[in-house]
Design a protein around this motif. Sequence first.
Motif, PDB file in Angstrom:
ATOM      1  N   ARG A 163      60.629 -62.621  43.691  1.00 25.09           N
ATOM      2  CA  ARG A 163      60.648 -61.174  43.503  1.00 25.09           C
ATOM      3  C   ARG A 163      60.345 -60.775  42.072  1.00 25.09           C
ATOM      4  O   ARG A 163      60.644 -59.664  41.638  1.00 25.09           O
ATOM      5  CB  ARG A 163      61.978 -60.586  43.954  1.00 25.09           C
ATOM      6  N   MET A 164      59.744 -61.682  41.318  1.00 23.79           N
ATOM      7  CA  MET A 164      59.370 -61.425  39.933  1.00 23.79           C
ATOM      8  C   MET A 164      57.866 -61.587  39.766  1.00 23.79           C
ATOM      9  O   MET A 164      57.219 -62.266  40.547  1.00 23.79           O
ATOM     10  CB  MET A 164      60.063 -62.425  39.002  1.00 23.79           C
ATOM     11  N   VAL A 165      57.355 -60.962  38.733  1.00 22.22           N
ATOM     12  CA  VAL A 165      55.959 -61.145  38.358  1.00 22.22           C
ATOM     13  C   VAL A 165      55.975 -61.814  36.990  1.00 22.22           C
ATOM     14  O   VAL A 165      56.349 -61.201  35.994  1.00 22.22           O
ATOM     15  CB  VAL A 165      55.199 -59.802  38.310  1.00 22.22           C
ATOM     16  N   ILE A 166      55.600 -63.087  36.968  1.00 25.71           N
ATOM     17  CA  ILE A 166      55.634 -63.893  35.749  1.00 25.71           C
ATOM     18  C   ILE A 166      54.332 -64.672  35.671  1.00 25.71           C
ATOM     19  O   ILE A 166      53.880 -65.238  36.669  1.00 25.71           O
ATOM     20  CB  ILE A 166      56.819 -64.889  35.781  1.00 25.71           C
ATOM     21  N   GLY A 167      53.725 -64.689  34.500  1.00 21.32           N
ATOM     22  CA  GLY A 167      52.525 -65.499  34.356  1.00 21.32           C
ATOM     23  C   GLY A 167      51.607 -64.993  33.274  1.00 21.32           C
ATOM     24  O   GLY A 167      52.000 -64.203  32.420  1.00 21.32           O
ATOM     25  N   THR A 168      50.376 -65.447  33.348  1.00 18.82           N
ATOM     26  CA  THR A 168      49.351 -65.036  32.394  1.00 18.82           C
ATOM     27  C   THR A 168      49.040 -63.556  32.581  1.00 18.82           C
ATOM     28  O   THR A 168      49.375 -62.961  33.616  1.00 18.82           O
ATOM     29  CB  THR A 168      48.061 -65.834  32.604  1.00 18.82           C
ATOM     30  N   SER A 169      48.374 -62.971  31.608  1.00 18.60           N
ATOM     31  CA  SER A 169      47.979 -61.561  31.711  1.00 18.60           C
ATOM     32  C   SER A 169      47.171 -61.311  32.976  1.00 18.60           C
ATOM     33  O   SER A 169      47.389 -60.324  33.686  1.00 18.60           O
ATOM     34  CB  SER A 169      47.171 -61.141  30.485  1.00 18.60           C
ATOM     35  N   GLU A 170      46.247 -62.218  33.261  1.00 16.02           N
ATOM     36  CA  GLU A 170      45.395 -62.064  34.446  1.00 16.02           C
ATOM     37  C   GLU A 170      46.226 -62.134  35.732  1.00 16.02           C
ATOM     38  O   GLU A 170      46.057 -61.319  36.638  1.00 16.02           O
ATOM     39  CB  GLU A 170      44.315 -63.146  34.461  1.00 16.02           C
ATOM     40  N   LYS A 171      47.128 -63.100  35.799  1.00 18.04           N
ATOM     41  CA  LYS A 171      47.971 -63.247  36.995  1.00 18.04           C
ATOM     42  C   LYS A 171      48.861 -62.021  37.183  1.00 18.04           C
ATOM     43  O   LYS A 171      49.010 -61.514  38.300  1.00 18.04           O
ATOM     44  CB  LYS A 171      48.825 -64.507  36.887  1.00 18.04           C
ATOM     45  N   VAL A 172      49.444 -61.531  36.100  1.00 11.58           N
ATOM     46  CA  VAL A 172      50.316 -60.355  36.176  1.00 11.58           C
ATOM     47  C   VAL A 172      49.505 -59.140  36.619  1.00 11.58           C
ATOM     48  O   VAL A 172      49.938 -58.382  37.491  1.00 11.58           O
ATOM     49  CB  VAL A 172      51.023 -60.115  34.827  1.00 11.58           C
ATOM     50  N   ARG A 173      48.345 -58.956  36.048  1.00 10.37           N
ATOM     51  CA  ARG A 173      47.485 -57.824  36.435  1.00 10.37           C
ATOM     52  C   ARG A 173      47.161 -57.884  37.925  1.00 10.37           C
ATOM     53  O   ARG A 173      47.302 -56.891  38.641  1.00 10.37           O
ATOM     54  CB  ARG A 173      46.206 -57.828  35.617  1.00 10.37           C
ATOM     55  N   GLU A 174      46.727 -59.047  38.396  1.00 14.25           N
ATOM     56  CA  GLU A 174      46.374 -59.198  39.810  1.00 14.25           C
ATOM     57  C   GLU A 174      47.565 -58.891  40.721  1.00 14.25           C
ATOM     58  O   GLU A 174      47.411 -58.214  41.741  1.00 14.25           O
ATOM     59  CB  GLU A 174      45.861 -60.612  40.083  1.00 14.25           C
ATOM     60  N   GLU A 175      48.730 -59.369  40.344  1.00 15.12           N
ATOM     61  CA  GLU A 175      49.915 -59.153  41.168  1.00 15.12           C
ATOM     62  C   GLU A 175      50.348 -57.691  41.166  1.00 15.12           C
ATOM     63  O   GLU A 175      50.717 -57.138  42.212  1.00 15.12           O
ATOM     64  CB  GLU A 175      51.060 -60.053  40.711  1.00 15.12           C
ATOM     65  N   ILE A 176      50.283 -57.042  40.029  1.00 12.01           N
ATOM     66  CA  ILE A 176      50.645 -55.624  39.976  1.00 12.01           C
ATOM     67  C   ILE A 176      49.660 -54.789  40.794  1.00 12.01           C
ATOM     68  O   ILE A 176      50.066 -53.885  41.534  1.00 12.01           O
ATOM     69  CB  ILE A 176      50.745 -55.134  38.514  1.00 12.01           C
TER      70      ILE A 176
ATOM     71  N   TYR B 158      55.440 -56.718  26.323  1.00  9.50           N
ATOM     72  CA  TYR B 158      54.963 -55.385  26.687  1.00  9.50           C
ATOM     73  C   TYR B 158      53.535 -55.156  26.195  1.00  9.50           C
ATOM     74  O   TYR B 158      52.728 -54.509  26.884  1.00  9.50           O
ATOM     75  CB  TYR B 158      55.894 -54.304  26.142  1.00  9.50           C
ATOM     76  N   SER B 159      53.181 -55.683  25.041  1.00  5.91           N
ATOM     77  CA  SER B 159      51.816 -55.543  24.536  1.00  5.91           C
ATOM     78  C   SER B 159      50.817 -56.257  25.438  1.00  5.91           C
ATOM     79  O   SER B 159      49.757 -55.710  25.762  1.00  5.91           O
ATOM     80  CB  SER B 159      51.708 -56.100  23.115  1.00  5.91           C
ATOM     81  N   LEU B 160      51.163 -57.469  25.849  1.00  3.45           N
ATOM     82  CA  LEU B 160      50.298 -58.221  26.750  1.00  3.45           C
ATOM     83  C   LEU B 160      50.152 -57.503  28.093  1.00  3.45           C
ATOM     84  O   LEU B 160      49.067 -57.450  28.675  1.00  3.45           O
ATOM     85  CB  LEU B 160      50.826 -59.639  26.963  1.00  3.45           C
ATOM     86  N   LEU B 161      51.245 -56.943  28.556  1.00  3.08           N
ATOM     87  CA  LEU B 161      51.209 -56.196  29.816  1.00  3.08           C
ATOM     88  C   LEU B 161      50.297 -54.973  29.685  1.00  3.08           C
ATOM     89  O   LEU B 161      49.467 -54.721  30.561  1.00  3.08           O
ATOM     90  CB  LEU B 161      52.624 -55.769  30.206  1.00  3.08           C
ATOM     91  N   ALA B 162      50.440 -54.249  28.593  1.00  5.15           N
ATOM     92  CA  ALA B 162      49.600 -53.072  28.390  1.00  5.15           C
ATOM     93  C   ALA B 162      48.132 -53.454  28.327  1.00  5.15           C
ATOM     94  O   ALA B 162      47.277 -52.780  28.925  1.00  5.15           O
ATOM     95  CB  ALA B 162      50.029 -52.356  27.104  1.00  5.15           C
ATOM     96  N   GLU B 163      47.798 -54.527  27.618  1.00  2.00           N
ATOM     97  CA  GLU B 163      46.414 -54.986  27.528  1.00  2.00           C
ATOM     98  C   GLU B 163      45.874 -55.358  28.900  1.00  2.00           C
ATOM     99  O   GLU B 163      44.715 -55.084  29.223  1.00  2.00           O
ATOM    100  CB  GLU B 163      46.305 -56.182  26.601  1.00  2.00           C
ATOM    101  N   ALA B 164      46.698 -55.981  29.732  1.00  2.21           N
ATOM    102  CA  ALA B 164      46.252 -56.426  31.042  1.00  2.21           C
ATOM    103  C   ALA B 164      46.035 -55.269  31.996  1.00  2.21           C
ATOM    104  O   ALA B 164      45.116 -55.307  32.824  1.00  2.21           O
ATOM    105  CB  ALA B 164      47.289 -57.399  31.633  1.00  2.21           C
ATOM    106  N   ILE B 165      46.842 -54.240  31.871  1.00  2.00           N
ATOM    107  CA  ILE B 165      46.814 -53.153  32.845  1.00  2.00           C
ATOM    108  C   ILE B 165      45.930 -51.987  32.419  1.00  2.00           C
ATOM    109  O   ILE B 165      45.265 -51.371  33.238  1.00  2.00           O
ATOM    110  CB  ILE B 165      48.251 -52.636  33.118  1.00  2.00           C
TER     111      ILE B 165
END
Length: 94
Positions: free
Chosen positions: A45-58, A86-93
């Motif tokens: 129930r978590m989203v953990i991983g590389t920027s690409e993996k997190v983006r794809e899952e979101i 949070y910076s990595l997440l913002a860049e990915a999304i």
Amino acid sequence: MALSQDLWLLAVEKGRDTPIPSKQESKNISLSKEDREKVIENRNRMVIGTSEKVREEILRLSELYQTDEFMILTNIYDFQDKIQSYSLLAEAIL
């Protein structure tokens, strides 16, 4: 960084109110077989991983639940690591 979240969640699920352990503290904690199984279950129930993996899952979750926003929690001990997350997440999304 995810191990800190895993250990924090295990403690909370056992009714303990505990701070998020540091990376070093997390590495020094031995888990029982049951705790390791619970970590695996919780990771579903978590989203953990590389920027690409997190983006794809979101994006997948957004389509699945037909939503255009999420509330994201990064339980990270170190404040600078939290900012980086949070910076990595913002860049990915964005």
